[in-house]
Motif scaffolding. Structure first.
Motif, PDB file in Angstrom:
ATOM      1  N   TYR A 223       0.752  -1.309  -0.049  1.00 34.83           N
ATOM      2  CA  TYR A 223      -0.114  -0.063  -0.133  1.00 34.83           C
ATOM      3  C   TYR A 223       0.815   1.010  -0.016  1.00 34.83           C
ATOM      4  O   TYR A 223       1.953   1.113   0.318  1.00 34.83           O
ATOM      5  CB  TYR A 223      -0.792  -0.029   1.247  1.00 34.83           C
TER       6      TYR A 223
ATOM      7  N   GLU B  85       0.326   5.402   1.279  1.00 37.96           N
ATOM      8  CA  GLU B  85      -0.545   6.183   1.872  1.00 37.96           C
ATOM      9  C   GLU B  85      -0.119   7.793   1.792  1.00 37.96           C
ATOM     10  O   GLU B  85       1.214   8.071   1.395  1.00 37.96           O
ATOM     11  CB  GLU B  85      -0.449   6.130   3.521  1.00 37.96           C
TER      12      GLU B  85
ATOM     13  N   TYR C 254       3.253   2.526   2.709  1.00 38.40           N
ATOM     14  CA  TYR C 254       2.564   2.370   4.038  1.00 38.40           C
ATOM     15  C   TYR C 254       3.475   1.458   4.670  1.00 38.40           C
ATOM     16  O   TYR C 254       3.731   0.184   4.136  1.00 38.40           O
ATOM     17  CB  TYR C 254       1.220   1.959   3.845  1.00 38.40           C
TER      18      TYR C 254
END
Length: 117
Positions: free
Chosen positions: A92, A94, A105
């Motif tokens: 991920y 962010e 992330y």
């Protein structure tokens, strides 16, 4: 295609029904480019979906636009839904408010993984 899913906390969720609640939306950026010429088309204008025998066979085409100076250019890129699905199995990103940049992330991935159920 190179995309990273995004975990969003506090995303408005479209019509604001989820405002101020913990929400997770998976988002990915489709990339349409000619890397050998260092050209990227960064503005998705339209999508056409061609269904397969089942959802795994779905193909879709994105019509992209870019502008360099006075020149408008367009491109059509093809994607397989299984390739898109694999993107969401990756790591991920962010949005980091202080630096106003996207970064990888590093926290614990929620269980069950968003989009897995």
């Amino acid at each position: 295609m190179r995309c990273d899913p995004v975990l969003s906390q506090g995303d408005l969720g479209g019509t604001r029904t989820l405002q101020k609640k913990w929400t997770t939306f998976q988002k990915a950026r489709l990339e349409c480019s000619l890397p050998e010429r260092h050209v990227s088309f960064n503005n998705l204008r339209a999508v056409f979906t061609m269904p397969g025998p089942d959802w795994r066979g779905t193909t879709f085409y994105g019509i992209f636009h870019a502008q360099w100076g006075d020149v408008d250019v367009s491109a059509v890129c093809q994607y397989q839904i299984n390739d898109v699905k694999k993107v969401f199995e990756g790591s991920y990103k962010e949005y980091r408010e202080p630096s106003q940049r996207w970064g990888r992330y590093t926290g614990a991935v929620p269980a069950p993984r968003p989009g897995a159920v």
